[in-house]
Every structure is written in C-alpha cells, then in structure tokens.
Design an enzyme around this catalytic site. Sequence first.
Site, PDB file in Angstrom:
ATOM      1  N   LYS A  43      74.194  63.656  71.852  1.00  0.00           N
ATOM      2  CA  LYS A  43      74.994  62.426  71.892  1.00  0.00           C
ATOM      3  C   LYS A  43      74.325  61.523  72.924  1.00  0.00           C
ATOM      4  CE  LYS A  43      77.655  60.116  73.825  1.00  0.00           C
ATOM      5  NZ  LYS A  43      77.357  58.740  74.310  1.00  0.00           N
ATOM      6  N   CYS A  48      67.734  58.636  88.734  1.00  0.00           N
ATOM      7  CA  CYS A  48      68.581  59.442  89.614  1.00  0.00           C
ATOM      8  C   CYS A  48      67.856  59.812  90.901  1.00  0.00           C
ATOM      9  CB  CYS A  48      69.037  60.691  88.883  1.00  0.00           C
ATOM     10  SG  CYS A  48      67.667  61.601  88.156  1.00  0.00           S
ATOM     11  N   GLU A  85      75.125  55.450  95.399  1.00  0.00           N
ATOM     12  CA  GLU A  85      73.976  55.268  94.504  1.00  0.00           C
ATOM     13  C   GLU A  85      74.044  53.846  93.925  1.00  0.00           C
ATOM     14  OE1 GLU A  85      74.204  57.272  90.654  1.00  0.00           O
ATOM     15  OE2 GLU A  85      72.146  57.943  90.945  1.00  0.00           O
TER      16      GLU A  85
HETATM   17  P1  TAP Z   1      77.469  58.064  82.531  1.00  0.00           P
HETATM   18  O1  TAP Z   1      78.293  56.859  82.454  1.00  0.00           O
HETATM   19  O2  TAP Z   1      77.995  59.261  83.223  1.00  0.00           O
HETATM   20  O3  TAP Z   1      77.068  58.422  81.017  1.00  0.00           O
HETATM   21  C1  TAP Z   1      76.225  59.507  80.692  1.00  0.00           C
HETATM   22  C2  TAP Z   1      76.546  59.984  79.289  1.00  0.00           C
HETATM   23  O4  TAP Z   1      77.853  60.522  79.271  1.00  0.00           O
HETATM   24  C3  TAP Z   1      76.535  58.871  78.235  1.00  0.00           C
HETATM   25  O5  TAP Z   1      76.068  59.381  77.019  1.00  0.00           O
HETATM   26  C4  TAP Z   1      78.014  58.523  78.136  1.00  0.00           C
HETATM   27  O6  TAP Z   1      78.317  57.923  76.892  1.00  0.00           O
HETATM   28  C5  TAP Z   1      78.616  59.916  78.247  1.00  0.00           C
HETATM   29  N1  TAP Z   1      80.026  59.955  78.610  1.00  0.00           N
HETATM   30  C6  TAP Z   1      80.781  59.016  79.226  1.00  0.00           C
HETATM   31  N2  TAP Z   1      82.060  59.440  79.324  1.00  0.00           N
HETATM   32  C7  TAP Z   1      82.122  60.676  78.776  1.00  0.00           C
HETATM   33  C8  TAP Z   1      83.157  61.622  78.583  1.00  0.00           C
HETATM   34  N3  TAP Z   1      84.418  61.393  78.962  1.00  0.00           N
HETATM   35  N4  TAP Z   1      82.872  62.796  77.986  1.00  0.00           N
HETATM   36  C9  TAP Z   1      81.617  63.053  77.581  1.00  0.00           C
HETATM   37  N5  TAP Z   1      80.590  62.183  77.710  1.00  0.00           N
HETATM   38  C10 TAP Z   1      80.832  61.010  78.327  1.00  0.00           C
HETATM   39  O7  TAP Z   1      76.070  57.776  83.226  1.00  0.00           O
HETATM   40  P2  TAP Z   1      75.086  56.564  82.984  1.00  0.00           P
HETATM   41  O8  TAP Z   1      75.652  55.365  83.656  1.00  0.00           O
HETATM   42  O9  TAP Z   1      74.741  56.486  81.544  1.00  0.00           O
HETATM   43  O10 TAP Z   1      73.785  57.082  83.756  1.00  0.00           O
HETATM   44  C11 TAP Z   1      73.574  56.861  85.082  1.00  0.00           C
HETATM   45  C12 TAP Z   1      73.911  58.072  85.914  1.00  0.00           C
HETATM   46  O11 TAP Z   1      73.187  59.200  85.459  1.00  0.00           O
HETATM   47  C13 TAP Z   1      73.508  57.892  87.374  1.00  0.00           C
HETATM   48  O12 TAP Z   1      74.532  58.359  88.208  1.00  0.00           O
HETATM   49  C14 TAP Z   1      72.280  58.759  87.502  1.00  0.00           C
HETATM   50  O13 TAP Z   1      72.009  59.209  88.794  1.00  0.00           O
HETATM   51  C15 TAP Z   1      72.585  59.874  86.561  1.00  0.00           C
HETATM   52  N6  TAP Z   1      71.355  60.547  86.176  1.00  0.00           N
HETATM   53  C16 TAP Z   1      71.113  61.808  86.657  1.00  0.00           C
HETATM   54  C17 TAP Z   1      69.922  62.449  86.339  1.00  0.00           C
HETATM   55  C18 TAP Z   1      69.673  63.831  86.876  1.00  0.00           C
HETATM   56  S1  TAP Z   1      68.458  64.679  86.250  1.00  0.00           S
HETATM   57  N7  TAP Z   1      70.408  64.356  87.812  1.00  0.00           N
HETATM   58  C19 TAP Z   1      68.982  61.820  85.534  1.00  0.00           C
HETATM   59  C20 TAP Z   1      69.262  60.546  85.062  1.00  0.00           C
HETATM   60  C21 TAP Z   1      70.466  59.921  85.384  1.00  0.00           C
HETATM   61  P3  TAP Z   1      78.327  56.319  76.701  1.00  0.00           P
HETATM   62  O14 TAP Z   1      77.535  55.724  77.794  1.00  0.00           O
HETATM   63  O15 TAP Z   1      77.724  56.145  75.366  1.00  0.00           O
HETATM   64  O16 TAP Z   1      79.763  55.911  76.710  1.00  0.00           O
END
Ligand code: TAP
Length: 491
Positions: free
Chosen positions: A179, A287, A389
């Site tokens: 997803k 991240c 962050e």
């Molecule tokens: P999120 O908002 O957490 O979204 C990540 C994924 O989770 C998306 O596919 C999102 O879907 C989905 N999601 C949202 N609500 C959910 C729920 N209730 N149940 C299941 N899935 C759900 O993060 P983002 O803003 O896309 O990414 C940025 C964050 O990712 C930052 O905090 C960054 O640090 C972190 N990150 C961490 C790493 C590692 S390796 N630790 C690497 C990259 C990024 P939709 O967006 O489609 O709604």
Amino acid sequence: MTGEMLSQFVGKHFVAGEFVSGEGELVAVENPATTDPIGEIRIATPAEIDRAVSAARAAFPAWADAPAKKRADALHRLGNAIAADADAMATVMTLEQGKPVNEARGEILKLAEACHFYAEEAVRVHGEIVPNDTTDSESHVVREPIGVVGAITPWNYPAELIGWKLCGALAAGCTIIIKPAELTPFTALAIAAKVKEAGIPDGVVNVLTGSGSTVGQALVEHPDVDKIAFTGSSSVGLHIQRTCPRIKRLSLELGGNCPMIVTAKADLAAAIKGAARRSFRNNGQICIAINRIYVARPVYDEFVTGLASAADALTVANGIDKPDADVGAMASAEPLDKTIDHLKDALEKGARLVAGGARPEGEQFARGHFFRPTVVAECDHTMKVMTEETFGPLVGVMPFDSLDEAVRLSNDTPYGLASYLYTTDASEIRYVSRKLDYGNVAVNNVDAGVMNAPYGGRKQSGVGYEHGREGMLEYFNFKHIRIRLDQPEGL
Ligand code: TAP
C-alpha cells in the site's frame, strides 16, 4: 513513453498478477512542481482488499515451498527488469514526488541493487543444530516464512522503501500486498509492472492504492495478513501498534530527529560538504536527514559561514526540466508548511537566518512546493527545529563547549534513528559513537545506510531492521524441532 508508462496505471490496482480497474473513490495525484494533475488512483474497496489478501494467501504455499534458488532467480530477473527501464521509472517518480530525475534514477537503480542483494541472501538461509543435555536428542532450529505481509510505505523514497520490504519478504518466501502513499502510487505500480515482466508468480506481489486510514488500516486489521512492515511517521506507527486488533508481527521504521556533531578536530571542509548533502538532499525529506548540528565553539563561525555558502550554492529546479538539479520540489504542501512553521518558530526565539528562508524567485516556482535550502544559526533546544523532525530543507546549528554537552544534546530526543559525527581524532570517534543512542552512527560520512548492514531505529524511531541479513530475518519465524533419536541396534 513516460506518459504512456504512467497512463497505464491510472485507476489500477495490481492483484493476482493483473492490473485491474479499481471500483472505489477517485483521488487525483499531482505533480508537486506545478500542482498540475498527472492522473488518478482509486481507493481500494473492502472487497478489493479481500481479493488481494486472498491472492497473496493462495500464492503463499507454493512460493514458500519453492527452492530458494527459484526465488533468487526471480529476484535477479526483477532487478534486471527494473534497471533496464530505470529512465522511464525515474520520470514517473519525479512527476509524482518532485525529486530531480537523476536522483530518482539513482533510487531506481538502488532498488535494482536491493533485488540482487536479497536474491543472493535467499540462498544463504541457514538453520542451526543445537546440542542438548543428553546425547540421544538434538535441536534443529529452522526458519520459516511468516506468511502474508502488508507493506505500508511513505512518499519520500517511493521505490527504495517498497524495495527493502518486497525483496526481503520475497527472498524469505513470504507474499506481499503493498500500500504505497497516496502521493506516490505510480512508482509502486511501475514496480508491479516489472514484477509481472520478471515472471514472478501471480499473487506473490500485489499493489493496492488508496489512503492510509482506509486501505492501510484495513491491512493492519485484516485477519489474514500475518505481518505489517511499515515505514512512516512515529505517530502513525504508534497508531498501528495500538489499533492492530490481533497479535501480528510488526516492523515499524519511523521518524527521526538526527543530530550531527562537528568537533574542533574535524576536517571542516568535509563536515560542511557532508552537512549540506544530508540536510538538503531530497529537500530534507528523509528520515535520516540532519536536522540539527552541534559545532565546537572554536570552529563554529567558520562552519556556519561555510554551510551557508554551500546551501546558497545548491540549485533548486523542476526536476523534470533540470534532471541534474540539486533539489526539486517538495512532495506536497504539508512538509513545506511544517518547514515554514519551524523556521518562523526558530527566528521568533532568536535564531539567525544565514541561508535561504524563502521560496526561490521566478515564475517557474510560483505554483509548485519549492523552498530554498535554509540554515539557521544560534539555535537552542527551545526551538522546534532542534527538537522535532522538520522533514524539510531546514537545518539548525548550535555551538557546544564540551563533548559531553554535544552528546547530551544529541541524545536529548525521543528519537533514535541516525546520528553523524565529524572528527579526525580516533578516541573521539570511539567515545562519542558509543555514547550516541542511535541505531546508526555515521562517522566522517553522511551515508548511514548501506545495503548489507542493518538499518533501523530505536526509541520512538521504531522496531525492526531493513537492509542486510537482518532485514530478511524480519520475514521469518524460527521453529525449534527437538528430535530424540534412539541409538540404532548394533552400534
Ligand atoms: P505517514 O503519514 O506516517 O504515512 C506513511 C504511510 O502510512 C502512508 O502510506 C500512509 O498512507 C499510511 N498511513 C497513514 N495512516 C495510516 C493508518 N491509520 N493505518 C495504516 N497506514 C496508514 O508518513 P509520511 O508523512 O508519508 O512519511 C514521512 C515520515 O516517514 C517521516 O516521519 C519519516 O521520518 C518517516 N520515514 C522513516 C523512514 C525509516 S527507514 N525509519 C524512512 C522514510 C520515512 P497515505 O499517506 O496514503 O494516507
């Protein structure tokens, strides 16, 4: 050709080896450099989610039982198919995510590398024979694939963050439903097209598009999904952990708030170059981005001046028009707004703006989500830039007077993903790297992740690992088989 590639995926899911037209609600996907629509996706319906989970379940026994060599060959074919079409896939990524095409191509090629790495690991899955207290018994410890994996991924690295899960899971013998983030669905569907081209059996890999709160959450709650492999924010990771209604394996790769320490004994030019790269690459939407920098007071002014010049020298452009730009558009208005909020907060509390601080000038930047790489100095821990962050092109710098202080400030966070240290002194390297409470410490470099070493966070940055052998172990259950063997007659 690229338009053609993207248009094949509009409104589609990939289930049981076929691209199928979705029946759910339509959602537009935008180019963040222009805010023009590039296509639509459909939010997967409960029936479509059930079909994908059933397809992954049906494919699991044969895939799990296949010889490891067969899975390895399939992953090698996938890596080759992806690398062969890297240009078109990179353009799809730039159109939906904003990073310059050359950087996107690099990410696609790293995805291909992950396929080959896990292809090689697939044939090196060993068990153990453990001696017992008596000689008539022995314990065999074997590894068995967990089953059906739900992979939920963010938008900042739309290919690699899928790849680490996909390749680790497939190498281990699991099947998967991916997803992707709603902002970047087409890269995931382009990967699915390569899965098909590589001849990976139907149902082993499935892609469902839609929002996290519906499709992602449905995978978390689905009784037939055995494991969730999630990368995203700490808040959503915690929500998943709290709302998962049954015992299920979870890997949670979450947010960071990564510090860099520059001591008085650092190679300052190298530290400035490293800081500029890891603070601003992908607009800081990574991240392991450097969020905050602690610099020894004797070299502080020189470092701040050098980093400001390095930030000012970075080119910002539409990543399609200028494939070799240093940075492109940010992925959406959300991280841009957060960056502006953190900057405003820092300036109100006394920080000094030394580079950037505004949208780049020019008509070409008027509609997209652009912001200049920004450096603020004289920061402290009352400021959001140092304690949260940002996930944007903003970094804060603060002086320190002792190594203990630098370590204490670095560890003053609920996060524990990556940290950075620049010094040429061996004892400083040894002392500081052991004191930093982080899953990754990069010393005199800013590439905290390499494919064959574990990559993961601690504290609120998550549980579990990706990369390396450890990344594949996340997809196995251990089984202990204790065998009692009578001595054969006549021996
Ligand atoms: P999120 O908002 O957490 O979204 C990540 C994924 O989770 C998306 O596919 C999102 O879907 C989905 N999601 C949202 N609500 C959910 C729920 N209730 N149940 C299941 N899935 C759900 O993060 P983002 O803003 O896309 O990414 C940025 C964050 O990712 C930052 O905090 C960054 O640090 C972190 N990150 C961490 C790493 C590692 S390796 N630790 C690497 C990259 C990024 P939709 O967006 O489609 O709604």
